[in-house]
Design an enzyme around this catalytic site. Structure first.
Site, PDB file in Angstrom:
ATOM      1  N   SER A 151     -15.522 -24.861 -21.955  1.00 58.78           N
ATOM      2  CA  SER A 151     -16.782 -24.421 -21.352  1.00 58.78           C
ATOM      3  C   SER A 151     -16.900 -22.901 -21.290  1.00 58.78           C
ATOM      4  O   SER A 151     -17.524 -22.346 -20.384  1.00 58.78           O
ATOM      5  CB  SER A 151     -16.950 -25.022 -19.946  1.00 58.78           C
ATOM      6  OG  SER A 151     -17.121 -26.410 -20.009  1.00 58.78           O
ATOM      7  N   TYR A 217     -24.928 -24.171 -19.686  1.00 58.75           N
ATOM      8  CA  TYR A 217     -25.162 -25.089 -18.572  1.00 58.75           C
ATOM      9  C   TYR A 217     -26.293 -24.688 -17.633  1.00 58.75           C
ATOM     10  O   TYR A 217     -26.702 -25.486 -16.795  1.00 58.75           O
ATOM     11  CB  TYR A 217     -23.871 -25.245 -17.755  1.00 58.75           C
ATOM     12  CG  TYR A 217     -22.733 -25.788 -18.569  1.00 58.75           C
ATOM     13  CD1 TYR A 217     -22.788 -27.067 -19.122  1.00 58.75           C
ATOM     14  CD2 TYR A 217     -21.609 -25.020 -18.819  1.00 58.75           C
ATOM     15  CE1 TYR A 217     -21.750 -27.560 -19.885  1.00 58.75           C
ATOM     16  CE2 TYR A 217     -20.556 -25.505 -19.573  1.00 58.75           C
ATOM     17  CZ  TYR A 217     -20.637 -26.772 -20.105  1.00 58.75           C
ATOM     18  OH  TYR A 217     -19.611 -27.263 -20.857  1.00 58.75           O
ATOM     19  N   ARG A 255     -16.562 -34.003 -30.313  1.00 60.67           N
ATOM     20  CA  ARG A 255     -17.485 -33.002 -30.856  1.00 60.67           C
ATOM     21  C   ARG A 255     -16.678 -31.890 -31.502  1.00 60.67           C
ATOM     22  O   ARG A 255     -15.678 -31.448 -30.933  1.00 60.67           O
ATOM     23  CB  ARG A 255     -18.349 -32.426 -29.731  1.00 60.67           C
ATOM     24  CG  ARG A 255     -19.639 -31.756 -30.211  1.00 60.67           C
ATOM     25  CD  ARG A 255     -20.307 -30.974 -29.086  1.00 60.67           C
ATOM     26  NE  ARG A 255     -19.538 -29.776 -28.792  1.00 60.67           N
ATOM     27  CZ  ARG A 255     -19.163 -29.403 -27.573  1.00 60.67           C
ATOM     28  NH1 ARG A 255     -19.450 -30.156 -26.525  1.00 60.67           N
ATOM     29  NH2 ARG A 255     -18.482 -28.286 -27.399  1.00 60.67           N
ATOM     30  N   ASP A 257     -16.767 -28.063 -33.070  1.00 56.54           N
ATOM     31  CA  ASP A 257     -17.515 -26.811 -33.135  1.00 56.54           C
ATOM     32  C   ASP A 257     -17.156 -26.070 -34.410  1.00 56.54           C
ATOM     33  O   ASP A 257     -15.979 -25.953 -34.770  1.00 56.54           O
ATOM     34  CB  ASP A 257     -17.202 -25.944 -31.918  1.00 56.54           C
ATOM     35  CG  ASP A 257     -17.668 -26.574 -30.619  1.00 56.54           C
ATOM     36  OD1 ASP A 257     -18.565 -27.448 -30.668  1.00 56.54           O
ATOM     37  OD2 ASP A 257     -17.145 -26.215 -29.550  1.00 56.54           O
ATOM     38  N   ASN A 272     -13.705 -30.927 -29.040  1.00 56.39           N
ATOM     39  CA  ASN A 272     -13.842 -31.348 -27.642  1.00 56.39           C
ATOM     40  C   ASN A 272     -13.725 -32.863 -27.619  1.00 56.39           C
ATOM     41  O   ASN A 272     -14.529 -33.563 -28.243  1.00 56.39           O
ATOM     42  CB  ASN A 272     -15.195 -30.894 -27.096  1.00 56.39           C
ATOM     43  CG  ASN A 272     -15.339 -31.080 -25.609  1.00 56.39           C
ATOM     44  OD1 ASN A 272     -14.959 -32.125 -25.077  1.00 56.39           O
ATOM     45  ND2 ASN A 272     -15.887 -30.095 -24.934  1.00 56.39           N
ATOM     46  N   GLY A 276     -19.475 -32.827 -23.086  1.00 60.46           N
ATOM     47  CA  GLY A 276     -20.413 -32.869 -21.973  1.00 60.46           C
ATOM     48  C   GLY A 276     -21.516 -33.885 -22.188  1.00 60.46           C
ATOM     49  O   GLY A 276     -21.943 -34.143 -23.315  1.00 60.46           O
TER      50      GLY A 276
END
Length: 311
Positions: A151, A217, A255, A257, A272, A276
């Site tokens: 994050s 976020y 996921r 990136d 990840n 999220g």
């Protein structure tokens, strides 16, 4: 899209969230969304905050499987996964190896390099190491980041020498490893993985200089372009995401990136394993592009726990 249609097949599902990592608040937000989506589809799901509470619930005989949405820390480093395997409780997400490896950015990149997959150049900074020297060895501009946080926690963008001081101060008090990583300028992308499917890529265009915690976020002005690329380029980024995911020992869902170099080359950045699931999250955004709504994403992730014997 679903392979299981009876919610009773899942039994009692503990939605594991919260915990005590630096990503606790994001995890609670994701967990509430997942819990509501599963309950709305008839799944007997309930919230559990942290691993100790989960162990108590399992010992009491109240858990048939776990939907892991515990971001960071022991939720993604293989500890939870090993515990659940030892207790013979199925769970979502990659197993022990994939989880433990991918929480560590340095080791993940080392595996990708060994597998012949492209990733941005980096320099490892051991605890107490000389951060400024590592940055100068790599050459500006760079990002400095902890190897085992998520994050964007503890990430510093260093475009010139005057940006070094806050990163050096952080490193002085940080007990773990850091890495200095080449800053790529050709665009930031992410690709969600559901089983054997790479979802459409998402190009992330923050309003500020980079995609930090606020942009992820809080802010509503970050642009998410999906699909992020066209034609053969889109095929290539999805194929690279799947290759990177599998090379890192991952299955289930996650996921990946990816950044693009200024010359167009695609570079794997990180994985990840408990992405999220908030209103700003990217896996739901990508799934929606191919007609998979949020409740169905949650259902399909939960379906993957039925294949737990594959581990």
């Amino acid at each position: 899209m679903k392979t299981v249609h009876d919610p009773k097949r899942f039994g009692r599902v503990a939605v594991l969230m919260g915990g005590n990592s630096s990503e606790r608040e994001v995890s609670l937000d994701s967990g509430r969304n997942v819990l509501a989506a599963l309950q709305a589809q008839g799944v007997e799901a309930f919230a559990v905050d942290g691993i100790p509470a989960l162990v108590e619930a399992i010992r009491a005989g109240g858990v048939d499987r776990v939907f892991n949405i515990l971001h960071g820390g022991d939720g993604e480093n293989g500890v939870l996964q090993g515990l659940l395997q030892a207790m013979d409780v199925p769970y979502t997400g990659p197993g022990v190896l994939g989880s433990a490896l991918t929480l560590d950015k340095i080791r993940t990149k080392q595996v990708w390099i060994a597998a012949g997959l492209p990733t941005a150049r980096f320099v490892r900074i051991p605890p107490g190491g000389d951060l400024a020297a590592a940055v100068r060895e790599l050459g500006l501009p760079v990002f400095v980041k902890p190897s085992t946080e998520g994050s964007s926690v503890g990430v510093f963008r260093i475009a010139e020498e005057s940006d070094l001081a806050p990163a050096v101060a952080f490193a002085a008090d940080y007990a773990g490893e850091l890495l200095a990583e080449q800053m790529l300028t050709g665009g930031e992308f992410t690709v969600g993985v559901l089983g054997d499917t790479a979802l459409p890529s998402v190009r992330i265009v923050p309003a500020g200089d980079w995609y930090d915690y606020h942009a992820k976020y809080v802010a509503d002005d970050t642009q998410y372009i999906c699909p992020g690329l066209d034609g053969e380029d889109e095929d290539a980024i999805r194929a690279l995401a799947l290759a990177g995911f599998r090379a890192a020992g991952c299955d289930g869902w996650g996921r990946v990136d990816i950044m693009r170099h200024g010359d167009g080359r695609l570079m794997l950045m990180e994985v990840n394993t408990a992405p999220g699931m908030t209103s700003h999250s990217l896996v739901p955004k990508a799934a929606a592009q191919i007609g998979i709504d949020f409740p169905t994403v949650c259902w399909r992730v939960l379906e993957s726990s039925l294949e737990g014997a594959r581990r």
